[in-house]
Design a protein around this motif. Structure first.
Motif, PDB file in Angstrom:
ATOM      1  N   UNK D  50      -3.056  11.393 -12.745  1.00  9.21           N
ATOM      2  CA  UNK D  50      -2.133  10.250 -12.725  1.00  9.21           C
ATOM      3  C   UNK D  50      -2.547   9.192 -11.706  1.00  9.21           C
ATOM      4  N   UNK D  51      -3.552   9.529 -10.903  1.00  6.24           N
ATOM      5  CA  UNK D  51      -3.945   8.640  -9.811  1.00  6.24           C
ATOM      6  C   UNK D  51      -5.308   7.977 -10.033  1.00  6.24           C
ATOM      7  N   UNK D  52      -5.827   8.122 -11.257  1.00  2.95           N
ATOM      8  CA  UNK D  52      -7.172   7.615 -11.554  1.00  2.95           C
ATOM      9  C   UNK D  52      -7.293   6.116 -11.294  1.00  2.95           C
ATOM     10  N   UNK D  99      -0.323  -3.155  -5.139  1.00  2.00           N
ATOM     11  CA  UNK D  99       0.652  -2.981  -6.237  1.00  2.00           C
ATOM     12  C   UNK D  99       0.555  -1.572  -6.828  1.00  2.00           C
ATOM     13  N   UNK D 100      -0.694  -1.079  -7.004  1.00  2.00           N
ATOM     14  CA  UNK D 100      -0.879   0.261  -7.561  1.00  2.00           C
ATOM     15  C   UNK D 100      -0.407   1.331  -6.570  1.00  2.00           C
ATOM     16  N   UNK D 101      -0.772   1.185  -5.304  1.00  2.00           N
ATOM     17  CA  UNK D 101      -0.370   2.170  -4.288  1.00  2.00           C
ATOM     18  C   UNK D 101       1.150   2.200  -4.124  1.00  2.00           C
ATOM     19  N   UNK D 102       1.773   1.026  -4.212  1.00  2.00           N
ATOM     20  CA  UNK D 102       3.233   0.969  -4.070  1.00  2.00           C
ATOM     21  C   UNK D 102       3.930   1.815  -5.140  1.00  2.00           C
ATOM     22  N   UNK D 103       3.328   1.891  -6.320  1.00  2.00           N
ATOM     23  CA  UNK D 103       3.910   2.675  -7.414  1.00  2.00           C
ATOM     24  C   UNK D 103       3.895   4.183  -7.122  1.00  2.00           C
ATOM     25  N   UNK D 104       3.064   4.597  -6.168  1.00  2.00           N
ATOM     26  CA  UNK D 104       2.974   6.024  -5.812  1.00  2.00           C
ATOM     27  C   UNK D 104       3.489   6.300  -4.404  1.00  2.00           C
ATOM     28  N   UNK D 105       4.074   5.294  -3.773  1.00  2.00           N
ATOM     29  CA  UNK D 105       4.379   5.383  -2.343  1.00  2.00           C
ATOM     30  C   UNK D 105       5.464   6.413  -2.026  1.00  2.00           C
ATOM     31  N   UNK D 106       6.387   6.613  -2.954  1.00  2.00           N
ATOM     32  CA  UNK D 106       7.443   7.588  -2.655  1.00  2.00           C
ATOM     33  C   UNK D 106       6.938   9.020  -2.814  1.00  2.00           C
ATOM     34  N   UNK D 107       5.907   9.190  -3.629  1.00  2.00           N
ATOM     35  CA  UNK D 107       5.329  10.520  -3.850  1.00  2.00           C
ATOM     36  C   UNK D 107       4.253  10.873  -2.825  1.00  2.00           C
TER      37      UNK D 107
END
Lengths: 134, 134, 134, 134
Positions: D50-52, D99-107
């Motif tokens: 999911x992080x590709x 923007x991409x990192x922000x989408x995973x920031x809570x995880x």
């Protein structure tokens, strides 16, 4: 730099940071920038012809430090042999650049500061190598 | 690449090129590009989780090859110790990346080609080291 | 180089290669090596003081070409905006380096060849930009 | 980092430092290291598939930041066009990676910190661009 904060969140590292390696990574990025500045500052001196070898070693050191910082950041156990070889190469590049910069340190403040940064990075590379042997 | 043509015009080199070193420089730039492609191709495979170590070694190998190519290009006698140390590190990075890629070569064509490029670059680094010892 | 062969095996690319982009990637790696050689060759000339600006532009161009080659290799659709911006920066760096090298081309063979490599890379960057707009 | 101290000793800069550009150089080197760590940390997560895209943007951003930091360090008036184009490319790479990192920031804590570093570097690039226009 965010090196320590970032590396402590790495899923393979959590709670088990190698402080000597993290310090070395910070030194490598710093030394890469310092050597890049010293090369450009040497190019701006009226006696540039006397600084040719210094500029070459600055550029070599900057390239080796940048690659070593990246490889050491990508810490993952099975590439220890690459990290070790790069730390060895980086300590050599830093030592040679420091020796050359020291020869110009009384004339050029940028060489004096650069020599210190190279010595500091060389020392950090050696300590990181030691930290990986046990 | 223009490596041979360019290096033969260098004022310190004229008429006295080191063919093994020039070949090694070309291999380093090629291998850096090949490993960068292999890392990205691995990231695009459905079974990316099985290729994590391959991706890391690809990235390490790309960084080390790029730095080695630049340092070896900046040939100037007195930095031989840096070139030697980088050729040693580069041969190690290429060998480890080749071994990992070989394990995936029957499944992934990009790993098969990358393994060949890494073996070829490793060999060129060793021959360049030998050429500098006499 | 293995660029074309490797990229054609990428799982997202198979059977749909962008030839202009692949050619540009090869030109970027070649130009990075050529500019690194030209900087070192200029440093070896007796009239190095007159070549200072050339050396700086060589180094800038080498750094920008290397980064552009890597970013363009890591082709993956959603980073098109980064590739475009780097192709633009790379065309600018190549043009400025070519203009400076052309001014020394009759005196220094390495500047003549480097100017050609920069013009060729500039052209490849522009064609790659066009290939991405439709 | 020694960036400010070093650049203030440059023969073309003495007494006339561009603080926004120096801050930007420091941010670029920091962000390059942070993105390299985030890519490796993402590779270590169980849900790597999911992080590709995050890994790819991390690598692009690291390459662009490193090149921008080097080019901006080699400040010399006549290469302003290259610095400007790279600052523009770097702001774009940082924005997309953030923007991409922000989408995973809570995880993922590493994505949260990396997003902050990218936003900070993007901001520093824009301020450096403004500082060069007058």
């Amino acid at each position: 730099m965010h090196a320590r904060e970032m590396i402590s969140t790495h899923p393979h590292v959590r709670g088990n940071t190698n402080d000597a390696l993290i310090h070395c990574i910070e030194e490598c990025y710093d030394c890469a920038q310092t050597c890049t500045t010293c090369a450009d500052a040497c190019l701006g001196e009226p006696m540039v012809a006397e600084l040719v070898q210094c500029i070459r070693l600055n550029m070599d050191c900057a390239d080796v430090c940048a690659a070593t910082g990246a490889v050491a950041t990508r810490r993952s156990g099975s590439n220890e042999a690459v990290i070790r070889a790069m730390l060895e190469a980086c300590a050599t590049a830093c030592r040679l650049c420091a020796e050359e910069c020291e020869a110009h340190a009384t004339m050029h403040e940028h060489c004096r500061i650069c020599a210190e940064a190279c010595r500091s990075c060389e020392d950090a590379c050696r300590k990181a190598m030691q930290s990986m042997s046990h």
